[in-house]
Design an enzyme around this catalytic site. Structure first.
Site, PDB file in Angstrom:
ATOM      1  N   HIS A  38      19.557  24.599  18.095  1.00 24.29           N
ATOM      2  CA  HIS A  38      19.141  23.300  18.638  1.00 24.29           C
ATOM      3  C   HIS A  38      19.482  22.151  17.686  1.00 24.29           C
ATOM      4  CE1 HIS A  38      16.604  21.527  21.875  1.00 24.29           C
ATOM      5  NE2 HIS A  38      16.499  20.533  21.007  1.00 24.29           N
ATOM      6  N   ASP A  94      20.109  17.822  18.038  1.00 21.04           N
ATOM      7  CA  ASP A  94      19.996  16.676  18.948  1.00 21.04           C
ATOM      8  C   ASP A  94      20.919  15.516  18.591  1.00 21.04           C
ATOM      9  OD1 ASP A  94      18.111  17.036  21.146  1.00 21.04           O
ATOM     10  OD2 ASP A  94      16.624  17.452  19.600  1.00 21.04           O
ATOM     11  N   GLU A 148      17.918  20.353  27.724  1.00 24.94           N
ATOM     12  CA  GLU A 148      16.538  20.484  27.262  1.00 24.94           C
ATOM     13  C   GLU A 148      15.585  19.766  28.215  1.00 24.94           C
ATOM     14  OE1 GLU A 148      15.669  18.527  23.571  1.00 24.94           O
ATOM     15  OE2 GLU A 148      13.960  19.828  23.141  1.00 24.94           O
ATOM     16  N   HIS A 171      10.461  19.763  28.931  1.00 27.13           N
ATOM     17  CA  HIS A 171      10.321  19.098  27.633  1.00 27.13           C
ATOM     18  C   HIS A 171       8.825  18.818  27.495  1.00 27.13           C
ATOM     19  CE1 HIS A 171      10.780  15.996  24.430  1.00 27.13           C
ATOM     20  NE2 HIS A 171      11.544  16.967  23.965  1.00 27.13           N
ATOM     21  N   HIS A 227       8.887  24.348  24.098  1.00 28.08           N
ATOM     22  CA  HIS A 227       8.286  23.202  24.804  1.00 28.08           C
ATOM     23  C   HIS A 227       7.434  23.564  26.021  1.00 28.08           C
ATOM     24  CE1 HIS A 227       9.749  19.612  22.780  1.00 28.08           C
ATOM     25  NE2 HIS A 227      10.954  20.156  22.688  1.00 28.08           N
ATOM     26  N   HIS A 252      14.026  26.483  19.629  1.00 28.88           N
ATOM     27  CA  HIS A 252      13.547  25.754  18.444  1.00 28.88           C
ATOM     28  C   HIS A 252      12.018  25.741  18.405  1.00 28.88           C
ATOM     29  CE1 HIS A 252      13.716  22.754  21.620  1.00 28.88           C
ATOM     30  NE2 HIS A 252      13.303  21.759  20.855  1.00 28.88           N
ATOM     31  N   ASP A 300      16.468  22.030  14.960  1.00 29.18           N
ATOM     32  CA  ASP A 300      16.024  20.753  15.559  1.00 29.18           C
ATOM     33  C   ASP A 300      16.506  19.550  14.764  1.00 29.18           C
ATOM     34  OD1 ASP A 300      14.899  19.368  17.653  1.00 29.18           O
ATOM     35  OD2 ASP A 300      12.822  19.814  17.152  1.00 29.18           O
TER      36      ASP A 300
END
Ligand SMILES: *[C@@H]1O[C@H](CO)[C@@H](O)[C@H](O)[C@H]1NC(C)=O
Ligand SMILES: *[C@@H]1O[C@H](CO)[C@@H](O)[C@H](O)[C@H]1NC(C)=O
Ligand SMILES: *[C@@H]1O[C@H](CO)[C@@H](O)[C@H](O)[C@H]1NC(C)=O
Ligand SMILES: *[C@@H]1O[C@H](CO)[C@@H](O)[C@H](O)[C@H]1NC(C)=O
Ligand SMILES: *[C@@H]1O[C@H](CO)[C@@H](O)[C@H](O)[C@H]1NC(C)=O
Length: 413
Positions: A41, A43, A154, A181, A229, A250, A321
């Site tokens: 993961h 971003d 995600e 999420h 999540h 993650h 992450d």
């Protein structure tokens, strides 16, 4: 069979002798030369969206951005090619994430923009990045010295409650979808629902029947089901309904830091039985609950070791992450630091599990590759059974008041 005493002695002796010959690398990070380090993961695509409007002309991925006058001061910026190379990253899941405020509005359009920017980034840096949509692609990229680049979505809100969108995401190369999420969808609760203080209510007690169909369609397509999540009950329901291994792209260990984003021990055992993987998140707030400001690499080691002890060494991986968070532990300051984590694991303390070369290879990438291969196998088996695409529609009533962007009734039953 009763084991005879001499046989037992022999077995014990053999185990002890074998113990002397456990393969251990000179340095833990040496395994990253033979096996791709796969991070579950990152971003960066969201930073590209929020900071440069996805205009790659205004972004130099070849530069060490920690010195950049702009990016060097962005709290959530940890990623660029020089540091990925220094970190010996072999494969990265790049995340197409858009905020929950887009749910029921333009989430699909925004998510498509994120898939597009990921593809343009991969194409813009062909010496370093190579698109990967299969386990075999990961090896091909790794063996040609490129960072295998996989695409993830995600948050179930990005599907807008339409299986058609899920299928087309697969065609675009998406290989995992995180079911939620931080917002509930009309078919599944998100992890804040587990926290009485979060203000997010539990609405569905897990996955609804439609949510279970989403999981089954992911199995049919060969998209990995990501449970980071989601609410606890969604984890349980999804693992129960999925005929393929699941992932946590993650998330860390709840027993070490009791945050609702982390994975409880009973779920770790379900992941073990399901053949899945929990990829450890580095965010300081999920790693050290007592003192996030002082989180260290050693705290991350505690999470990895806990998951190893409870779920087994075949079910743990790395899902940093980076770029999705603004605070990471001392010792893991950016994507260049993964080798230090592997060196530290190989140099275990007396009370910690010992990490052999094989163990470190599994953590680095072999576990995720096994999961992806298994997901591909399930896809092929379901195709061989001529399983057809699911055609269920979400019940319109499940949308509540969120119908203002809908101009036809066909998509909802
Ligand atoms: C990007 O950064 C690299 C490394 O610092 C540099 O060589 C290159 O000229 C830069 N490219 C642009 C377009 O500024
Ligand atoms: C990136 O720049 C920082 C700050 O100058 C430096 O400490 C680090 O070693 C550099 N990393 C790489 C991989 O070049
Ligand atoms: C798993 O699903 C089956 C069949 O739907 C159900 O009977 C069972 O209670 C479920 N188990 C859990 C742990 O939810
Ligand atoms: C968190 O940091 C504190 C020191 O501030 C340390 O005592 C503790 O072991 C760390 N780890 C966890 C999981 O709390
Ligand atoms: C959608 O359904 C509602 C009733 O639920 C109806 O009033 C409306 O005309 C329908 N719209 C279309 C475009 O079919």
């Amino acid at each position: 069979m009763r084991v005879q005493a001499p046989v037992l002695t022999c077995l014990l002796g053999a185990t002890l002798v074998a113990g002397l010959f456990i393969r251990r690398p000179a340095r833990g990070s040496d395994v990253l030369y033979s096996v791709p380090l796969i991070d579950g993961h990152n971003d960066l695509p969201y930073n590209l969206r929020s900071l440069v409007k996805n205009q790659l002309a205004n972004f130099n991925f070849s530069a060490n951005l920690s010195d950049d006058p702009y990016w060097g001061n962005v709290a959530s910026s940890f990623t660029d090619l020089p540091r990925l190379r220094a970190g010996r990253v072999g494969a990265q899941f790049w995340v197409a994430y858009v905020g929950c405020s887009s749910q029921f509005k333009d989430a699909v359009e925004q998510t498509l923009e994120q898939v597009d920017v990921i593809k343009r980034l991969i194409n813009a840096y062909p010496d370093d990045l190579q698109l990967a949509t299969s386990a075999n692609d990961i090896w091909k990229a790794f063996n040609s010295g490129k960072i295998a680049s996989l695409i993830a979505v995600e948050g179930g809100h990005s599907l807008d409650n339409r299986l058609a969108i899920l299928r087309l995401m697969h065609e675009l190369g998406v290989r995992y979808v995180t079911l939620t999420h931080s917002c509930n969808t009309p078919w599944g609760d998100s992890s804040p629902a587990d926290d009485i203080n979060s203000g997010v209510p539990a609405e569905h007690n897990g996955l609804t029947d439609y949510g279970k169909v989403v999981v089954k369609e992911m199995n049919r397509l060969g998209i990995m089901v990501d449970l980071s999540h989601v609410a606890y009950k969604v984890m349980v329901d999804a693992i129960n309904v999925s005929v393929a291994p699941v992932i946590f792209s993650h998330s860390s260990a709840y027993a070490v830091c009791s945050h609702h984003r982390n994975v409880r021990d009973d779920v770790l055992r379900m992941v073990r039985d399901n053949g899945g993987i929990v990829m450890v998140n580095f965010y300081s707030g999920f790693i050290n609950c007592t003192n996030a400001a002082d989180a260290t690499l050693d705290d991350v080691v505690d999470h990895i070791n806990h998951i190893r002890v409870v779920a087994g060494v075949d079910h743990v991986g790395i899902g940093s992450d980076y770029d999705g968070v603004d605070r990471v532990p001392t010792g893991l300051e950016d994507v260049s630091k993964y080798p230090d984590l592997f060196d530290r694991l190989a140099n275990s303390r007396p009370w910690e599990p010992e990490w052999s070369t094989e163990d470190l290879e599994k953590l680095a990438g072999l576990n995720l590759i096994r999961v992806l291969e298994e997901v591909e196998k399930v896809r092929d088996e379901l195709a061989a059974q001529a399983l057809k695409p699911y055609e269920e529609h979400l019940a319109k009533a499940d949308l509540g008041d969120n119908t203002r962007c809908i101009t036809d009734n066909f998509s909802f039953s």
